[in-house]
Design a protein around this motif. Structure first.
Motif, PDB file in Angstrom:
ATOM      1  N   GLN A   1     -11.088  15.316 -19.636  1.00 54.28           N
ATOM      2  CA  GLN A   1     -10.505  16.819 -20.892  1.00 54.28           C
ATOM      3  C   GLN A   1      -8.908  16.371 -20.102  1.00 54.28           C
ATOM      4  OE1 GLN A   1     -11.988  18.151 -23.255  1.00 54.28           O
ATOM      5  NE2 GLN A   1     -10.234  19.500 -23.695  1.00 54.28           N
TER       6      GLN A   1
ATOM      7  N   GLN B   1      -5.406  18.037 -19.694  1.00 56.32           N
ATOM      8  CA  GLN B   1      -4.854  19.260 -19.909  1.00 56.32           C
ATOM      9  C   GLN B   1      -3.330  19.895 -19.347  1.00 56.32           C
ATOM     10  OE1 GLN B   1      -6.965  21.691 -17.407  1.00 56.32           O
ATOM     11  NE2 GLN B   1      -8.061  22.762 -19.720  1.00 56.32           N
TER      12      GLN B   1
ATOM     13  N   VAL C   1      -0.292  21.586 -19.636  1.00 54.13           N
ATOM     14  CA  VAL C   1       0.503  23.033 -19.282  1.00 54.13           C
ATOM     15  C   VAL C   1       1.737  23.286 -19.336  1.00 54.13           C
ATOM     16  CG1 VAL C   1       0.919  25.180 -18.253  1.00 54.13           C
ATOM     17  CG2 VAL C   1      -1.476  23.846 -17.732  1.00 54.13           C
TER      18      VAL C   1
ATOM     19  N   SER D   1      -3.013  17.524 -16.488  1.00 49.81           N
ATOM     20  CA  SER D   1      -3.996  17.060 -15.654  1.00 49.81           C
ATOM     21  C   SER D   1      -5.047  16.934 -16.070  1.00 49.81           C
ATOM     22  CB  SER D   1      -4.293  18.406 -15.006  1.00 49.81           C
ATOM     23  OG  SER D   1      -4.740  19.619 -15.721  1.00 49.81           O
ATOM     24  N   GLY D   2      -6.286  16.584 -15.249  1.00 48.27           N
ATOM     25  CA  GLY D   2      -7.316  16.195 -16.331  1.00 48.27           C
ATOM     26  C   GLY D   2      -8.126  14.804 -15.474  1.00 48.27           C
TER      27      GLY D   2
ATOM     28  N   GLY E   1       0.397  20.281 -25.114  1.00 50.89           N
ATOM     29  CA  GLY E   1      -0.111  21.362 -24.466  1.00 50.89           C
ATOM     30  C   GLY E   1       0.065  22.572 -25.572  1.00 50.89           C
ATOM     31  N   GLU E   2      -0.098  23.749 -25.356  1.00 50.31           N
ATOM     32  CA  GLU E   2      -0.045  24.563 -26.299  1.00 50.31           C
ATOM     33  C   GLU E   2       1.503  25.647 -27.257  1.00 50.31           C
ATOM     34  OE1 GLU E   2      -4.028  26.786 -25.158  1.00 50.31           O
ATOM     35  OE2 GLU E   2      -2.263  28.286 -25.039  1.00 50.31           O
TER      36      GLU E   2
END
Length: 114
Positions: free
Chosen positions: A1, A3, A5, A25-26, A105-106
Motif C-alpha cells: 500500500q 501512501q 501525505v 511511503s509504503g 495524495g488527499e
C-alpha cells in the motif's frame, strides 16, 4: 500500500510564497526510480498538471507556473517538494501529489487572497 501525505498548504497573500511537501511511503516502495509530480484542481474542473520530475531529475512545468514554481525531490527522505513563488489568486486550488502516475495524495488547499 503506497501512501502519500501532503503538507504546506494554506492562505497566502498575492506575491507570497509557499512550499508544499509530499512524503511517499509504503512497504517495498522504491521512491527514487519513479516519477513524481504535483497537480491541482479548481472547483468543478478536472485535475491539471502543475509540475513533474522524473527519476533522473528532469522536470516539466505547466506554462502557467513556469518561472514561478520549482519542483524538487529528495530520494533519501522519499519526499517531493513544490516551491511556489509569486503566487497569484488564480493559483488558488487543491494541490495533489502524484507518484508513478498511479497514486495520489488527499490534497492540500492553497488559497491566495488579500
Amino acid at each position: 500500500q503506497v501512501q502519500l501525505v501532503e503538507s504546506g498548504g494554506g492562505l497566502v497573500q498575492p506575491g507570497g510564497s509557499l512550499r508544499l511537501s509530499c512524503v511517499v511511503s509504503g512497504r517495498g516502495t522504491i521512491f527514487r526510480i519513479y516519477p513524481v509530480g504535483w497537480y491541482r484542481q479548481y472547483p468543478g474542473k478536472q485535475r491539471e498538471l502543475v509540475a513533474t520530475v522524473t527519476a533522473s531529475g528532469t522536470s516539466n512545468y505547466a506554462a502557467s507556473v513556469k518561472g514561478r514554481f520549482t519542483i524538487s525531490r529528495d530520494n533519501v527522505k522519499n519526499t517531493v517538494y513544490l516551491q511556489m513563488n509569486s503566487l497569484q489568486p488564480e493559483d488558488t486550488a487543491v494541490y495533489y501529489c502524484n507518484f508513478n502516475s498511479q497514486f495520489w495524495g488527499e490534497g492540500t488547499l492553497v488559497t491566495v487572497s488579500s
